[in-house]
Design a protein around this motif. Sequence first.
Motif, PDB file in Angstrom:
ATOM      1  N   THR A   1      78.571  -9.009   2.347  1.00  0.00           N
ATOM      2  CA  THR A   1      77.479  -9.287   3.280  1.00  0.00           C
ATOM      3  C   THR A   1      76.804 -10.570   2.810  1.00  0.00           C
ATOM      4  OG1 THR A   1      77.166  -6.912   3.586  1.00  0.00           O
ATOM      5  CG2 THR A   1      75.386  -8.351   4.338  1.00  0.00           C
TER       6      THR A   1
ATOM      7  N   GLY B   1      76.265 -12.258   8.037  1.00  0.00           N
ATOM      8  CA  GLY B   1      77.659 -11.919   8.275  1.00  0.00           C
ATOM      9  C   GLY B   1      78.119 -10.781   7.394  1.00  0.00           C
TER      10      GLY B   1
ATOM     11  N   GLN C   1      79.707 -18.029  13.605  1.00  0.00           N
ATOM     12  CA  GLN C   1      79.829 -17.741  15.020  1.00  0.00           C
ATOM     13  C   GLN C   1      78.817 -16.660  15.361  1.00  0.00           C
ATOM     14  OE1 GLN C   1      83.864 -16.521  15.456  1.00  0.00           O
ATOM     15  NE2 GLN C   1      83.639 -14.695  14.274  1.00  0.00           N
ATOM     16  N   THR C   2      78.686 -16.365  16.634  1.00  0.00           N
ATOM     17  CA  THR C   2      77.777 -15.300  17.005  1.00  0.00           C
ATOM     18  C   THR C   2      78.500 -13.976  16.819  1.00  0.00           C
ATOM     19  OG1 THR C   2      78.397 -15.597  19.310  1.00  0.00           O
ATOM     20  CG2 THR C   2      76.436 -16.748  18.546  1.00  0.00           C
ATOM     21  N   THR C   3      78.073 -12.934  17.467  1.00  0.00           N
ATOM     22  CA  THR C   3      78.464 -11.588  17.119  1.00  0.00           C
ATOM     23  C   THR C   3      79.925 -11.225  17.369  1.00  0.00           C
ATOM     24  OG1 THR C   3      77.668 -10.866  19.269  1.00  0.00           O
ATOM     25  CG2 THR C   3      76.139 -10.693  17.418  1.00  0.00           C
TER      26      THR C   3
ATOM     27  N   THR D   1      82.401 -10.326  11.068  1.00  0.00           N
ATOM     28  CA  THR D   1      81.473 -10.675  12.134  1.00  0.00           C
ATOM     29  C   THR D   1      80.306 -11.460  11.545  1.00  0.00           C
ATOM     30  OG1 THR D   1      80.224  -9.794  14.012  1.00  0.00           O
ATOM     31  CG2 THR D   1      80.132  -8.522  11.975  1.00  0.00           C
ATOM     32  N   ARG D   2      79.712 -12.333  12.354  1.00  0.00           N
ATOM     33  CA  ARG D   2      78.526 -13.076  11.923  1.00  0.00           C
ATOM     34  C   ARG D   2      77.604 -13.218  13.122  1.00  0.00           C
ATOM     35  NH1 ARG D   2      77.059 -15.247   7.561  1.00  0.00           N
ATOM     36  NH2 ARG D   2      79.144 -15.289   6.680  1.00  0.00           N
ATOM     37  N   GLY D   3      76.327 -12.899  12.920  1.00  0.00           N
ATOM     38  CA  GLY D   3      75.342 -13.013  13.974  1.00  0.00           C
ATOM     39  C   GLY D   3      74.779 -14.418  14.083  1.00  0.00           C
ATOM     40  N   SER D   4      74.096 -14.697  15.158  1.00  0.00           N
ATOM     41  CA  SER D   4      73.504 -16.017  15.375  1.00  0.00           C
ATOM     42  C   SER D   4      72.420 -16.338  14.347  1.00  0.00           C
ATOM     43  CB  SER D   4      72.935 -16.113  16.792  1.00  0.00           C
ATOM     44  OG  SER D   4      71.950 -15.115  16.980  1.00  0.00           O
ATOM     45  N   ASP D   5      71.908 -15.309  13.657  1.00  0.00           N
ATOM     46  CA  ASP D   5      70.911 -15.518  12.604  1.00  0.00           C
ATOM     47  C   ASP D   5      71.540 -15.873  11.262  1.00  0.00           C
ATOM     48  OD1 ASP D   5      72.060 -13.096  11.949  1.00  0.00           O
ATOM     49  OD2 ASP D   5      70.151 -12.011  11.773  1.00  0.00           O
TER      50      ASP D   5
ATOM     51  N   GLN E   1      74.059 -14.006   3.887  1.00  0.00           N
ATOM     52  CA  GLN E   1      73.137 -14.743   4.739  1.00  0.00           C
ATOM     53  C   GLN E   1      73.448 -16.218   4.534  1.00  0.00           C
ATOM     54  OE1 GLN E   1      70.641 -13.561   6.976  1.00  0.00           O
ATOM     55  NE2 GLN E   1      70.917 -15.690   7.585  1.00  0.00           N
TER      56      GLN E   1
END
Length: 130
Positions: free
Chosen positions: A34, A75, A11-13, A68-72, A36
């Motif tokens: 952490t 996480g 998911q996004t942020t 949390t996980r960013g769009s890139d 990727q």
Amino acid sequence: MLAFLLFAPPQTTAMHSATFANTPQPPYYAVIFTSQRTNSEGQPYAHMADAMVALAEQQPGFLGAESTRGSDGLGITVSYWQTEDDIRRWKAQSDHLVAQRMGAERWCAHYQVRVAKVERAYGMQHASAA
């Protein structure tokens, strides 16, 4: 490496959960995972992540998690545990071992796990957020 936690769905942020983990007064332990993500298999990863959260919640010593996980695809998941032995048992739990293997083979381009003892914890919350 004490734990490889596959909690954060793609998911996004936004946070995985709308709340912070409700941890006790220190000391307790934090496992910081952490990762990727690869660009493949988002839905199967999300299902496995949800299953691992539900399973972790049933484990002795589990205190909660924040994720949390960013769009890139980057996480961070922090899970909280009462003792290091609780963390070791979680790492060795059979269904979690399957998720660890699948994560390493299919879903993570890179990951890092850090285990820390929480000695102090403090925070604040605005009245409007309560």
